[in-house]
Design an enzyme around this catalytic site. Structure first.
Site, PDB file in Angstrom:
ATOM      1  N   LYS A 165       0.868  -1.187   0.000  1.00 30.77           N
ATOM      2  CA  LYS A 165       0.000   0.000   0.000  1.00 30.77           C
ATOM      3  C   LYS A 165       0.906   1.238   0.000  1.00 30.77           C
ATOM      4  CE  LYS A 165      -4.318   1.398   2.206  1.00 30.77           C
ATOM      5  NZ  LYS A 165      -5.066   1.733   1.005  1.00 30.77           N
TER       6      LYS A 165
HETATM    7  N1  PMP Z   1      -7.627  -1.918  -3.194  1.00 28.36           N
HETATM    8  C1  PMP Z   1      -7.057  -0.714  -3.082  1.00 28.36           C
HETATM    9  C2  PMP Z   1      -6.237  -0.204  -4.212  1.00 28.36           C
HETATM   10  C3  PMP Z   1      -7.250   0.052  -1.931  1.00 28.36           C
HETATM   11  O1  PMP Z   1      -6.684   1.258  -1.802  1.00 28.36           O
HETATM   12  C4  PMP Z   1      -8.058  -0.436  -0.896  1.00 28.36           C
HETATM   13  C5  PMP Z   1      -8.295   0.398   0.337  1.00 28.36           C
HETATM   14  N2  PMP Z   1      -7.332   0.184   1.300  1.00 28.36           N
HETATM   15  C6  PMP Z   1      -8.625  -1.706  -1.050  1.00 28.36           C
HETATM   16  C7  PMP Z   1      -8.389  -2.416  -2.200  1.00 28.36           C
HETATM   17  C8  PMP Z   1      -9.420  -2.301   0.067  1.00 28.36           C
HETATM   18  O2  PMP Z   1      -8.547  -2.682   1.094  1.00 28.36           O
HETATM   19  P1  PMP Z   1      -9.009  -2.748   2.595  1.00 28.36           P
HETATM   20  O3  PMP Z   1     -10.234  -3.612   2.599  1.00 28.36           O
HETATM   21  O4  PMP Z   1      -7.896  -3.388   3.320  1.00 28.36           O
HETATM   22  O5  PMP Z   1      -9.303  -1.368   3.014  1.00 28.36           O
END
Ligand code: PMP
Length: 313
Positions: A165
């Site tokens: 991320k």
């Molecule tokens: N894909 C991307 C590119 C994201 O930024 C997010 C948000 N964090 C998600 C998927 C969903 O991830 P999460 O459920 O861990 O928030």
């Protein structure tokens, strides 16, 4: 108008934790020449806290899983965690409590390349923890969104790993998002370098066909979403069979229901893609049932999932 401006400036002046100081957001500065400012050199998490028991308790949802993923993002990008998870949790709790919020909260926790630097800098590193008020989705006002399949391809593991991320990854999502909006759609859905469905710019995707809940595998150029994992865990208790497999764009067009999911998005129904109506073109019953159960889980109403909650204290 003045009241509105005051509300906006109050919102921007939440207290944030940065470099072991508590500052109003507007005073939390970074060096213009930092790797963070120049190249988006940071790793981060978006974490939600939900109030329960008549606003008396607040629970952070899957905080430990977010911190584990943050550590993995650090490992991939060559950052050493600047502080232990135990201290991060303690500072996370303090800054939320310090803000005296009266509703659910969304928290941005970012580790960034600080000081004048380059894209290959590994130090100095700093972190900030920035909470803002953010209500959960109102199920009684749940609306379907329109999406398009983007002509922008999702970044891939050998280009810029979506599994980490990283701030800079979001510029790929930006191109797709801008094109979707200018084409009159709410959201883009990106395909990966294999030409199959990956995810949205800030959320993962699920489709439902004949009672089967299907989502792309974690090697489909997606972030390993914590919400995706949550849904895969509890969906069978709602009578849905679950499967992780490559999805073609036309499978989405022919699905009964489609939704995006994420910490911020929670569960966002998609009712049309590229002008094709999904199912009957309205929010589907499985999608709204999944969201109802999600909202019960995040406030501890379902005992099997209470281990995912950390009390903010
Ligand atoms: N894909 C991307 C590119 C994201 O930024 C997010 C948000 N964090 C998600 C998927 C969903 O991830 P999460 O459920 O861990 O928030």
């Amino acid at each position: 108008m003045e009241l509105l401006q005051k509300m906006v400036s109050d919102m921007q002046n939440n207290l944030i934790w940065i470099r072991d100081e508590i500052l109003p957001e507007s005073e939390a500065k970074v060096n213009a020449l930092s790797g963070m400012a120049q190249f988006g050199l940071n790793v981060f998490e978006g974490i939600r806290c939900y109030q329960a028991d008549d606003h008396k308790i607040s629970y952070a949802f899957r905080l430990h899983d977010h911190l584990d993923r943050l550590e993995e993002s650090c490992k991939l990008i060559g950052f050493k965690m600047p502080v232990s998870k135990r201290i991060l949790i303690s500072n996370f709790n303090s800054i939320i409590l310090k803000n005296n919020f009266t509703s659910d909260v969304a928290v941005r926790l970012t580790i960034f390349s600080d000081g004048s630097g380059s894209w290959h800098s590994t130090s100095p590193l700093s972190y900030f923890i920035a909470p803002v008020q953010k209500e959960r989705t109102n199920i009684s006002k749940l609306i379907g969104r329109s999406a398009c399949i983007s002509s922008w391809v999702r970044i891939s593991d050998n280009v810029l790993p979506p599994r980490a991320k990283i701030g800079a990854n979001y510029i790929n999502g930006r191109f797709a998002h801008m094109a979707a909006i200018s084409g009159g759609y709410d959201l883009p859905i990106l395909l990966n370098h294999h030409g199959t469905v990956s995810e949205g710019p800030g959320s993962c995707i699920f489709m439902i066909k004949k009672n089967k809940l299907i989502t792309p595998e974690t090697s489909a150029s997606i972030l390993e979403s914590i919400t995706r994992d949550t849904i895969l865990n509890y969906a069978p208790s709602l009578g849905l069979e679950v499967e992780e497999k490559p999805i073609d764009r036309t499978e989405l067009y022919l699905a009964d229901e489609v939704f995006m999911c994420g910490t911020a998005a929670e569960i966002t129904p998609i009712t049309s893609i590229d002008q094709y109506k999904i199912g009957r073109g309205v929010v589907g019953s499985s999608t709204s049932n999944l969201l109802k159960m999600y909202h019960k889980i995040v406030i501890g109403e379902i005992s099997n999932y209470r281990h995912w909650l950390s009390k903010v204290e």
